[in-house]
Design a protein around this motif. Structure first.
Motif, short mmCIF file in Angstrom:
data_model
loop_
_atom_site.label_atom_id
_atom_site.label_comp_id
_atom_site.label_asym_id
_atom_site.label_seq_id
_atom_site.Cartn_x
_atom_site.Cartn_y
_atom_site.Cartn_z
N VAL A 69 12.73 -3.39 -1.60
CA VAL A 69 12.45 -2.53 -0.43
C VAL A 69 11.12 -1.79 -0.64
N GLY A 70 10.92 -1.32 -1.88
CA GLY A 70 9.67 -0.64 -2.23
C GLY A 70 8.45 -1.53 -2.00
N LEU A 71 8.62 -2.80 -2.38
CA LEU A 71 7.53 -3.76 -2.20
C LEU A 71 7.27 -4.03 -0.72
N ILE A 72 8.35 -4.22 0.03
CA ILE A 72 8.19 -4.54 1.46
C ILE A 72 7.50 -3.39 2.19
N THR A 90 17.35 -4.46 -5.56
CA THR A 90 17.22 -4.41 -4.10
C THR A 90 16.28 -3.29 -3.69
N LYS A 91 16.43 -2.15 -4.34
CA LYS A 91 15.54 -1.01 -4.02
C LYS A 91 14.09 -1.37 -4.32
N PHE A 126 18.68 6.78 3.94
CA PHE A 126 18.52 5.77 5.00
C PHE A 126 19.17 4.46 4.59
N LYS A 127 19.42 3.64 5.62
CA LYS A 127 19.83 2.27 5.35
C LYS A 127 18.55 1.44 5.16
N VAL A 128 18.71 0.25 4.56
CA VAL A 128 17.54 -0.55 4.19
C VAL A 128 16.61 -0.81 5.38
#
Lengths: 270, 234
Positions: A134-137, A130-131, A82-84
């Motif tokens: 994303v994991g946190l968000i 960055t990943k 997937f994209k972010v």
């Protein structure tokens, strides 16, 4: 009085015949933050997975009621297709939230974590940091009552680490946070108590973090401050920086005000 | 659940793992109807067998598209392991319905059958394709996410179960000792047995008896697979 967020009672976990956790007991109050420390392979991540409901204990029980859990892994999956923005929108939609609401909320987090340049980048091509963001968000967007973070600083640069400290400090008002870490910095900044785990067992009782306050005070006569017999104090001209236990700070402030000192700043010490 | 099915669909399509089973199924179908004037129900029996094999393959693919960390995150995001399993099955069923529609409609559109097609033919074909697709999904699941899913032999084991279940009739006649043991395998032949005679006009008591057994097997099989999955993921 704070409610107990969850209770871990006599939890033992065996994987492939090997005992990973042995008779773990602890309770955690709502809106507190707990650090779990221990060497590699001590069972920290396994304990976190049990708290998240990914693993079930071989014996014992975890009482967490209907609390919503957010979980951040140490290493974000490598092969997501997937994209972010697409990933975050999809995972948030699992809870039945409307697309419009998700997108509005997502914009705030993208802004907060400086992810604007990467929103349409495939996750496979993103950097480790960055990943991790994303994991946190994805975990935060679930609006968890219990946020579990496995080595959350992995892959983050120092400015993002500071942003994360501020974010987690704010989140403490809405959720209980439990994290594993090897880093002193995170414990100092965030943990209310620290648990040590070694070879699957708690080797010592939880250690409460002593919250300290830093008081910046302007005085006219240095003797006023000296008479107070304070241990942790530094001076800059006629300004003193006093560190005291949070529990005694109100009393000290009253004394200082009565002695005609000007209080410039009071904040929690990091 | 809708969000998770969408997530899985995008992930599966982008993994390109759909291409081999879909290609094999389509080629099988095109070859089956390469000649015209073929019998109706026997042809549907063959395409039901094709869907049985292909759905096992597809299910094993669907369960292998994510790594362990992603699966762990999904367990938490979905709040339940059962929802994860049902979401995966949702994707498998979606493809099963697409394959089934193609298998039933393609020969009708191409005019491949030798006689006129009647509602009973359509009913029996939907029944056989759907049940065999579900059996395929169950076998694929057993050898993907339960304790039987050892990396080395899972594909071979799945193939063995498929072969035994398809040759149930012959095996139970020749090796009578195995008759009871063979009850553990999906009753594929109990479904296909009624797809022989195009002149069939109505379903009889024998059909209902076997259909009840097939239905019971599906329900019990599903419950057992769910339990095996939850046991593995403890």
């Amino acid at each position: 009085m704070k409610k107990s967020a969850f209770e871990v009672c006599n939890v033992t976990k065996e994987i492939g015949g090997k005992k990973i956790l042995n008779n773990i007991n602890f309770t955690c109050e709502d809106y507190t933050s707990v650090a779990i420390r221990g060497s590699n392979g001590s069972g920290k991540s396994t304990l976190l997975k049990i708290l998240a409901g990914i693993y079930e204990p071989s014996s014992g029980e975890v009482k967490r009621g209907n609390r919503k859990v957010g979980y951040v892994t140490e290493h974000f999956p490598e092969n997501l297709r997937f994209k972010v923005k697409e990933y975050l929108t999809l995972t948030s939609s699992f809870q039945g939230t409307s697309k419009q609401h998700i997108e509005e909320e997502l914009l705030d987090y993208i802004e907060m974590f400086n992810l604007h340049p990467y929103v349409d980048t495939p996750l496979k091509k993103c950097s480790k940091g960055t990943k991790q963001k994303v994991g946190l968000i994805q975990a935060i967007m679930r609006k968890p009552d219990l946020l579990l973070l496995d080595e959350p600083l992995t892959g983050l640069d120092s400015s993002t680490q500071n942003e994360l400290f501020d974010l987690l400090e704010n989140l403490k008002k809405q959720a209980t946070i439990i994290f594993t870490t090897h880093e002193e910095k995170l414990i100092e900044n965030l943990a209310d108590s620290v648990f040590y785990i070694e070879s699957g067992e708690f080797v010592c009782s939880p250690k409460k973090r002593v919250v300290q306050k830093l008081i910046k005070v302007k005085f006219s006569d240095p003797a006023i401050i000296e008479k107070l017999n304070l241990n942790d104090i530094t001076y800059e001209g006629n300004t003193a920086f006093i560190s005291v236990d949070a529990s005694g700070s109100d009393e000290l402030l009253l004394v200082l005000l009565n002695k005609q000192c000007s209080i410039m700043e009071v904040r929690e010490k990091r | 659940m809708q969000g998770f099915i969408r997530y899985q669909f995008i992930s599966y399509i982008r993994s390109l793992k759909i291409i081999p089973p879909a290609t094999v199924f389509c080629v099988w179908l095109f070859l089956l109807y390469a000649y015209s004037n073929v019998p109706i129900l026997s042809s549907y029996a063959v395409s039901s067998m094709a869907i049985y094999l292909v759905m096992t393959w597809l299910t094993m693919n669907v369960f292998s598209i994510e790594e362990e960390i992603e699966k762990n995150m999904l367990f938490v995001q979905l709040t339940s392991k059962t929802r994860y399993l049902f979401g995966k099955w949702g994707i498998c069923l979606l493809f099963a319905v697409l394959f089934m529609a193609l298998a039933i409609l393609y020969p009708i559109v191409m005019g491949s059958f030798k006689g006129p097609i009647r509602p009973i033919h359509i009913g029996l074909s939907i029944y056989s394709h759907l049940i065999l697709a579900w059996f395929g999904i169950l076998i694929g699941t057993i050898f993907s996410v339960t304790s039987f899913a050892t990396k080395k032999y899972s594909w071979l084991s799945a193939l063995l179960v498929l072969t035994i279940s398809l040759s149930y009739e012959g095996l139970s006649e020749k090796i009578t000792v195995l008759k009871w043991l063979l009850l553990l395998f999906p009753p594929v032949t109990h479904v296909l047995i009624f797809l022989k005679d195009d002149e069939i006009t109505q379903i009889d008591g024998d059909f209902l008896q076997l259909a009840i057994w097939v239905f019971l097997y599906s329900v019990i099989g599903t419950i057992v697979v769910v339990r095996m999955f939850l046991r593995k993921e403890r």
